[in-house]
Structure formats: C-alpha cells, structure tokens
Design an enzyme around this catalytic site. Sequence first.
Site, PDB file in Angstrom:
ATOM      1  N   HIS A 114      60.637  63.876  36.782  1.00 27.90           N
ATOM      2  CA  HIS A 114      59.178  63.967  37.126  1.00 27.90           C
ATOM      3  C   HIS A 114      58.559  62.790  37.222  1.00 27.90           C
ATOM      4  O   HIS A 114      57.361  62.761  37.261  1.00 27.90           O
ATOM      5  CB  HIS A 114      58.567  65.311  36.314  1.00 27.90           C
ATOM      6  CG  HIS A 114      59.301  66.415  36.545  1.00 27.90           C
ATOM      7  ND1 HIS A 114      59.365  67.439  35.665  1.00 27.90           N
ATOM      8  CD2 HIS A 114      60.122  67.006  37.470  1.00 27.90           C
ATOM      9  CE1 HIS A 114      59.787  68.489  35.938  1.00 27.90           C
ATOM     10  NE2 HIS A 114      60.345  68.376  37.200  1.00 27.90           N
ATOM     11  N   CYS A 147      51.479  53.827  46.687  1.00 28.45           N
ATOM     12  CA  CYS A 147      50.632  54.029  47.751  1.00 28.45           C
ATOM     13  C   CYS A 147      50.962  55.533  48.046  1.00 28.45           C
ATOM     14  O   CYS A 147      52.124  55.838  48.322  1.00 28.45           O
ATOM     15  CB  CYS A 147      50.602  53.080  48.995  1.00 28.45           C
ATOM     16  SG  CYS A 147      49.599  53.608  50.281  1.00 28.45           S
ATOM     17  N   THR A 179      61.730  71.735  25.873  1.00 30.78           N
ATOM     18  CA  THR A 179      61.328  72.648  27.209  1.00 30.78           C
ATOM     19  C   THR A 179      61.255  73.829  27.348  1.00 30.78           C
ATOM     20  O   THR A 179      61.921  74.399  26.820  1.00 30.78           O
ATOM     21  CB  THR A 179      62.363  71.707  28.491  1.00 30.78           C
ATOM     22  OG1 THR A 179      61.738  72.140  29.498  1.00 30.78           O
ATOM     23  CG2 THR A 179      63.493  72.202  28.011  1.00 30.78           C
ATOM     24  N   ALA A 212      61.660  68.742  17.484  1.00 32.48           N
ATOM     25  CA  ALA A 212      62.474  67.365  17.826  1.00 32.48           C
ATOM     26  C   ALA A 212      62.694  66.355  16.482  1.00 32.48           C
ATOM     27  O   ALA A 212      63.515  65.872  16.168  1.00 32.48           O
ATOM     28  CB  ALA A 212      61.872  66.821  18.918  1.00 32.48           C
ATOM     29  N   PRO A 268      61.007  74.867  18.473  1.00 32.60           N
ATOM     30  CA  PRO A 268      60.368  75.556  17.389  1.00 32.60           C
ATOM     31  C   PRO A 268      60.163  77.053  18.050  1.00 32.60           C
ATOM     32  O   PRO A 268      60.163  77.948  17.074  1.00 32.60           O
ATOM     33  CB  PRO A 268      59.153  74.888  16.895  1.00 32.60           C
ATOM     34  CG  PRO A 268      58.935  73.765  17.872  1.00 32.60           C
ATOM     35  CD  PRO A 268      60.150  73.609  18.729  1.00 32.60           C
ATOM     36  N   CYS A 281      51.795  54.777  52.330  1.00 36.56           N
ATOM     37  CA  CYS A 281      53.061  53.999  52.814  1.00 36.56           C
ATOM     38  C   CYS A 281      54.146  54.333  51.613  1.00 36.56           C
ATOM     39  O   CYS A 281      55.370  53.636  51.857  1.00 36.56           O
ATOM     40  CB  CYS A 281      52.625  52.701  53.094  1.00 36.56           C
ATOM     41  SG  CYS A 281      52.287  51.530  51.773  1.00 36.56           S
ATOM     42  N   VAL A 340      57.072  61.940  31.725  1.00 34.98           N
ATOM     43  CA  VAL A 340      56.441  60.885  32.218  1.00 34.98           C
ATOM     44  C   VAL A 340      56.200  59.805  31.452  1.00 34.98           C
ATOM     45  O   VAL A 340      55.883  58.682  32.020  1.00 34.98           O
ATOM     46  CB  VAL A 340      55.388  61.219  33.273  1.00 34.98           C
ATOM     47  CG1 VAL A 340      55.837  62.243  34.461  1.00 34.98           C
ATOM     48  CG2 VAL A 340      54.166  61.763  32.451  1.00 34.98           C
TER      49      VAL A 340
HETATM   50  C1  BJW Z   1      58.812  71.668  20.831  1.00 39.74           C
HETATM   51  C2  BJW Z   1      57.831  70.939  20.030  1.00 39.74           C
HETATM   52  C3  BJW Z   1      58.186  70.041  19.018  1.00 39.74           C
HETATM   53  C4  BJW Z   1      56.527  72.217  21.273  1.00 39.74           C
HETATM   54  N1  BJW Z   1      59.819  69.742  19.062  1.00 39.74           N
HETATM   55  N2  BJW Z   1      59.937  71.312  21.046  1.00 39.74           N
HETATM   56  C5  BJW Z   1      59.422  80.334  41.746  1.00 39.74           C
HETATM   57  C6  BJW Z   1      60.590  80.253  41.121  1.00 39.74           C
HETATM   58  C7  BJW Z   1      61.406  79.226  41.106  1.00 39.74           C
HETATM   59  C8  BJW Z   1      60.787  77.856  41.534  1.00 39.74           C
HETATM   60  C9  BJW Z   1      59.453  77.833  41.783  1.00 39.74           C
HETATM   61  C10 BJW Z   1      58.821  79.156  42.087  1.00 39.74           C
HETATM   62  N3  BJW Z   1      57.658  78.932  42.581  1.00 39.74           N
HETATM   63  C11 BJW Z   1      57.409  77.763  42.647  1.00 39.74           C
HETATM   64  C12 BJW Z   1      58.573  76.908  42.405  1.00 39.74           C
HETATM   65  C13 BJW Z   1      58.827  75.835  42.382  1.00 39.74           C
HETATM   66  C14 BJW Z   1      58.153  74.833  41.058  1.00 39.74           C
HETATM   67  C15 BJW Z   1      58.491  75.653  39.916  1.00 39.74           C
HETATM   68  O1  BJW Z   1      59.409  75.459  38.957  1.00 39.74           O
HETATM   69  N4  BJW Z   1      57.351  76.463  39.374  1.00 39.74           N
HETATM   70  C16 BJW Z   1      57.476  77.173  38.310  1.00 39.74           C
HETATM   71  C17 BJW Z   1      56.555  76.876  37.190  1.00 39.74           C
HETATM   72  C18 BJW Z   1      57.830  78.753  38.520  1.00 39.74           C
HETATM   73  N5  BJW Z   1      58.868  73.705  41.257  1.00 39.74           N
HETATM   74  C19 BJW Z   1      58.274  72.606  41.872  1.00 39.74           C
HETATM   75  O2  BJW Z   1      57.465  72.383  42.476  1.00 39.74           O
HETATM   76  C20 BJW Z   1      59.385  71.394  41.973  1.00 39.74           C
HETATM   77  N6  BJW Z   1      59.602  71.060  43.144  1.00 39.74           N
HETATM   78  C21 BJW Z   1      60.158  71.692  43.810  1.00 39.74           C
HETATM   79  O3  BJW Z   1      60.483  72.793  43.907  1.00 39.74           O
HETATM   80  O4  BJW Z   1      60.254  71.258  45.432  1.00 39.74           O
HETATM   81  C22 BJW Z   1      60.815  71.858  46.408  1.00 39.74           C
HETATM   82  C23 BJW Z   1      60.732  70.935  47.528  1.00 39.74           C
HETATM   83  C24 BJW Z   1      62.053  70.529  47.968  1.00 39.74           C
HETATM   84  C25 BJW Z   1      62.281  69.601  49.332  1.00 39.74           C
HETATM   85  C26 BJW Z   1      61.093  69.178  49.693  1.00 39.74           C
HETATM   86  C27 BJW Z   1      59.949  69.557  49.087  1.00 39.74           C
HETATM   87  C28 BJW Z   1      59.716  70.478  48.157  1.00 39.74           C
HETATM   88  C29 BJW Z   1      58.542  70.129  41.231  1.00 39.74           C
HETATM   89  C30 BJW Z   1      58.268  70.370  39.869  1.00 39.74           C
HETATM   90  C31 BJW Z   1      57.221  69.134  39.423  1.00 39.74           C
HETATM   91  C32 BJW Z   1      56.872  69.434  37.787  1.00 39.74           C
HETATM   92  N7  BJW Z   1      55.934  68.648  37.641  1.00 39.74           N
HETATM   93  C33 BJW Z   1      55.344  68.599  36.223  1.00 39.74           C
HETATM   94  C34 BJW Z   1      54.345  67.409  36.101  1.00 39.74           C
HETATM   95  C35 BJW Z   1      54.763  65.856  36.101  1.00 39.74           C
HETATM   96  C36 BJW Z   1      53.802  65.161  36.020  1.00 39.74           C
HETATM   97  C37 BJW Z   1      52.678  65.156  34.902  1.00 39.74           C
HETATM   98  O5  BJW Z   1      53.255  65.203  33.568  1.00 39.74           O
HETATM   99  O6  BJW Z   1      51.552  65.454  34.996  1.00 39.74           O
HETATM  100  O7  BJW Z   1      56.397  68.198  35.379  1.00 39.74           O
HETATM  101  S1  BJW Z   1      54.704  70.434  35.642  1.00 39.74           S
HETATM  102  C38 BJW Z   1      55.053  69.982  34.064  1.00 39.74           C
HETATM  103  O8  BJW Z   1      56.396  70.935  33.963  1.00 39.74           O
HETATM  104  C39 BJW Z   1      55.829  68.619  34.057  1.00 39.74           C
HETATM  105  C40 BJW Z   1      56.895  68.917  33.186  1.00 39.74           C
HETATM  106  O9  BJW Z   1      57.975  67.735  33.184  1.00 39.74           O
HETATM  107  C41 BJW Z   1      57.259  70.273  33.418  1.00 39.74           C
HETATM  108  C42 BJW Z   1      58.177  70.975  32.482  1.00 39.74           C
HETATM  109  O10 BJW Z   1      57.420  71.201  31.314  1.00 39.74           O
HETATM  110  P1  BJW Z   1      57.762  71.028  29.831  1.00 39.74           P
HETATM  111  O11 BJW Z   1      58.480  69.655  29.624  1.00 39.74           O
HETATM  112  O12 BJW Z   1      59.121  72.308  29.728  1.00 39.74           O
HETATM  113  O13 BJW Z   1      56.767  71.242  28.938  1.00 39.74           O
HETATM  114  P2  BJW Z   1      55.965  72.793  28.549  1.00 39.74           P
HETATM  115  O14 BJW Z   1      54.643  72.416  27.998  1.00 39.74           O
HETATM  116  O15 BJW Z   1      56.151  73.738  29.523  1.00 39.74           O
HETATM  117  O16 BJW Z   1      56.978  73.135  27.210  1.00 39.74           O
HETATM  118  C43 BJW Z   1      56.887  72.709  25.817  1.00 39.74           C
HETATM  119  C44 BJW Z   1      58.104  72.919  25.087  1.00 39.74           C
HETATM  120  O17 BJW Z   1      58.152  72.284  23.952  1.00 39.74           O
HETATM  121  C45 BJW Z   1      57.742  74.796  24.583  1.00 39.74           C
HETATM  122  O18 BJW Z   1      59.024  75.345  24.761  1.00 39.74           O
HETATM  123  C46 BJW Z   1      57.437  74.380  23.060  1.00 39.74           C
HETATM  124  O19 BJW Z   1      57.916  75.626  22.537  1.00 39.74           O
HETATM  125  C47 BJW Z   1      58.247  73.192  22.986  1.00 39.74           C
HETATM  126  N8  BJW Z   1      57.671  72.349  21.741  1.00 39.74           N
HETATM  127  N9  BJW Z   1      56.524  71.532  20.192  1.00 39.74           N
HETATM  128  C48 BJW Z   1      60.588  70.471  20.011  1.00 39.74           C
HETATM  129  N10 BJW Z   1      57.765  69.364  18.312  1.00 39.74           N
END
Ligand code: BJW
Length: 252
Positions: A123, A131, A200, A243, A226, A134, A107
């Site tokens: 995301h 809002c 990710t 990265a 890493p 609305c 984000v």
């Molecule tokens: C390095 C490094 C360096 C460290 N260099 N690397 C079961 C199965 C499947 C799905 C689901 C389930 N149960 C629930 C769900 C759905 C859910 C989901 O996936 N949950 C799982 C956790 C199980 N998904 C949702 O709810 C999504 N919506 C949905 O499914 O809607 C259905 C629907 C359809 C129609 C109508 C209504 C509903 C929405 C998901 C939204 C995710 N939102 C967030 C917050 C965003 C806002 C904010 O930032 O506050 O997005 S959560 C958070 O996770 C954020 C991130 O974008 C996202 C992914 O995380 P990311 O980027 O991978 O970060 P990390 O911290 O996990 O990993 C970091 C990585 O970097 C690590 O691997 C490190 O090793 C590495 N790293 N240093 C390179 N220097």
Amino acid sequence: SDAPTVELPAAAVEAVRRADWVTVFTGAGMSAESGIATFRDAEVGLWERFDPAELATPEAWADDPALVWGWYQWRARLVRDASPNPGHLALAELGRGRTVMVVTQNVDDLHERAGSEVISHLHGSLYSPRCSNCGRPYDGTDAEPDRAVHELRVEPPTCPVCLSAVRPGVVWFGEALPADAWSKAEKAFAASDVVIVVGTSGIVYPAAALPERAMSAGVPVIEFNPEPSALSSQVTHSIRASAAVGLPALVE
Ligand code: BJW
C-alpha cells in the site's frame, strides 16, 4: 518476571523451524505496540473527528488536498518518533539463517528500521511522495512533517516540473496496487514453505487474497492477532497473541 507469555502450538514452531523460505504478511497491528494506531482504531487529538477510511480515498484528496496532506504529514511524524517493537525485532532475528520475505500493507518503515528487508510495500509508503499529475517522485525538503504537528491542514508542495500538487505515495481505496509490489508479493507467497500473518483484519483486497491463496495451495499459515480476524477461521494456526509478545516467543 511478570512479562506476558504465550503458549505456541508445537506444530507451528516446528513448521517455522524447518522452513527455508518464510513469507511474513503484516498489517497495522504489527505497529500497534510501537504506538501507531491501527487503521480501524479511533485516532487521537487533532484527528479524532476524522475516519481514516474516508481520508484514505481519492475523493478526500480531490475535496481537500491540504487536509489529506496534513494527515499524512502528522502520521509520518508519529512514525518518525516511534521505534520498532519486539515483534519487528523478532522478525529481523528470524531472518538470520533462513530467507524471510516481509510483505507489508503498512506505510511505515518500522520493519526496515528493525533490520528486515521489506520486499513489498503493497500500500505504498509515507516516505515516497510523488506528483499527483506527472507521477515524478518528489524529494523536496518541504515534505518534512514538522509543521503538521499543530496544524490540521498543510498545503501540499508543488511539483517543480508540472506545478501540480504533490500527493502521498500510498494506495487509496479504488486505486490499483503498484504492479511491482504486487508481483514481488505473489512470488514470495508462491515460494514460501510457511506464511506468518501478523496484525491484519484481512478485509482489504486484493492484499487479503495472498494468504487465502497460500492456504488453498496447502502452505501452512500461522496468524498472530489478539482478536479473531477475517482470516482466522481459515488459517492453519491462529494464535491469540500480540505481535510484540507472540513473535519473540516464536523466535526464541
Ligand atoms: C494486533 C495488535 C497487536 C491490533 N498485535 N495484531 C468488496 C469486495 C472486495 C473488494 C472490494 C469491495 N469493495 C471495494 C473493494 C476494493 C477495496 C477493498 O478491499 N475494500 C474492502 C474494505 C471491502 N480495495 C481497494 O480499493 C484496493 N484497490 C483495488 O481494489 O483496486 C482495483 C483496481 C484495479 C485496477 C485499477 C484500478 C483499481 C486498494 C486498497 C488500498 C488500501 N489502502 C489503505 C490505506 C493505505 C494508506 C494509509 O495507510 O493511509 O491501506 S486502507 C487500510 O487498510 C490500509 C491498510 O494497509 C489496509 C489494511 O488494514 P489492516 O492493516 O488490516 O489494519 P486494520 O486496522 O484493519 O486491522 C488491524 C488488525 O490488527 C486487527 O485485526 C487487530 O485485531 C490487530 N491488532 N493490535 C497484532 N498488538
């Protein structure tokens, strides 16, 4: 010099060199070396008592909108004071001479500030409050993050039209991804000769399905992380580099 170095598989370097269309899929690790904590790392200071996975939910917003608004204001301030790292800059450089489509789960705006065009913020963004009722975009100056540095709770501003609370323009667990961001991401992945995945954990869906689909379609997927991620065992090349170290090595 004692700068960290990384050995890249020749086939990965060659696949990127030959590609006209590259999709780069990034997560929180992309911005870690800019000083922005990843989602699953412990937060610091004011926020160390809170689990990000619990704050990024519609339930947290319903329970305590000022807490959630304050958290996002604090994060917006951290990002504003941070800079793109050498990884962001390398991706912008990679875009000279070929089409690089950045699809990010982040984000923040560090890709844009490095000079990349982000075709999809899956995301949402820290900079597109709207809002909660609305849906109108909110551009009031009281969305400025300055107060949030010292305060845990900051009352969200009010929509000038319907008087409901303004919410962050991000996607919380259980919410649908923005339809246009999703379809642009699908098109980018479908059009690419190679996919680069950076920083990710690959556990949040539906975003994590995009690189999985590319792999099923036979597109080479190169991961920089890493640590092993949920995608590591499936990708074509999984490179254990951060990265800011791995991406400059790829581009040089
Ligand atoms: C390095 C490094 C360096 C460290 N260099 N690397 C079961 C199965 C499947 C799905 C689901 C389930 N149960 C629930 C769900 C759905 C859910 C989901 O996936 N949950 C799982 C956790 C199980 N998904 C949702 O709810 C999504 N919506 C949905 O499914 O809607 C259905 C629907 C359809 C129609 C109508 C209504 C509903 C929405 C998901 C939204 C995710 N939102 C967030 C917050 C965003 C806002 C904010 O930032 O506050 O997005 S959560 C958070 O996770 C954020 C991130 O974008 C996202 C992914 O995380 P990311 O980027 O991978 O970060 P990390 O911290 O996990 O990993 C970091 C990585 O970097 C690590 O691997 C490190 O090793 C590495 N790293 N240093 C390179 N220097």
